[in-house]
Write a protein that holds these residues in place. Structure first.
Motif, PDB file in Angstrom:
ATOM      1  N   ARG A 109      38.856  40.368  92.524  1.00 54.72           N
ATOM      2  CA  ARG A 109      38.580  41.663  91.916  1.00 54.72           C
ATOM      3  C   ARG A 109      37.355  42.219  92.584  1.00 54.72           C
ATOM      4  N   TRP A 110      37.256  43.538  92.680  1.00 52.62           N
ATOM      5  CA  TRP A 110      36.094  44.131  93.290  1.00 52.62           C
ATOM      6  C   TRP A 110      35.785  45.459  92.637  1.00 52.62           C
ATOM      7  N   THR A 169      41.678  44.483 102.688  1.00 46.98           N
ATOM      8  CA  THR A 169      42.996  43.849 102.780  1.00 46.98           C
ATOM      9  C   THR A 169      42.845  42.337 102.825  1.00 46.98           C
ATOM     10  N   GLN A 170      41.872  41.851 103.588  1.00 46.78           N
ATOM     11  CA  GLN A 170      41.624  40.411 103.654  1.00 46.78           C
ATOM     12  C   GLN A 170      41.184  39.884 102.295  1.00 46.78           C
ATOM     13  N   MET A 171      40.312  40.626 101.608  1.00 47.70           N
ATOM     14  CA  MET A 171      39.837  40.192 100.298  1.00 47.70           C
ATOM     15  C   MET A 171      40.977  40.184  99.277  1.00 47.70           C
ATOM     16  N   GLU A 172      41.898  41.142  99.391  1.00 49.31           N
ATOM     17  CA  GLU A 172      42.997  41.252  98.443  1.00 49.31           C
ATOM     18  C   GLU A 172      44.089  40.222  98.693  1.00 49.31           C
ATOM     19  N   SER A 173      44.018  39.463  99.787  1.00 50.93           N
ATOM     20  CA  SER A 173      45.036  38.459 100.053  1.00 50.93           C
ATOM     21  C   SER A 173      44.978  37.348  99.005  1.00 50.93           C
TER      22      SER A 173
END
Length: 90
Positions: A83-84, A74-78
């Protein structure tokens, strides 16, 4: 790791240790430290998978790791450009 311990996902800032992060994670961290271009990463350590083989208390442990991973993603998607991908040996 006991059921009440807080799980800690690993990143490129951790020492490249095969015992704690597995071979692929350690190799990626070593590449980053050598200056290779590797995207931002998060490593789910092998210890996270112990929960699925420990009966009822294992489910609680697995759920704790899943929650930690969901929070991290969720933190990365902020960031809308993040992309991951997933690489698994399981």
């Amino acid at each position: 790791m006991g059921v009440t311990d807080q799980p800690r996902l690993l990143t490129e800032h951790d020492a490249p240790d095969r015992a704690s992060m597995g071979g692929k994670g350690a190799a990626l961290v070593a590449l980053i430290r050598e200056g290779f271009s590797v995207p931002q990463l998060v490593i789910v350590p092998p210890a996270a998978f112990e929960g699925w083989s420990q009966g009822d208390s294992g489910h609680e442990l697995a759920n704790t790791w899943t929650e930690a991973l969901n929070q991290t993603l969720t933190q990365m998607e902020s960031n809308p450009t993040t992309r991951w991908a997933v690489r698994s040996s399981a």
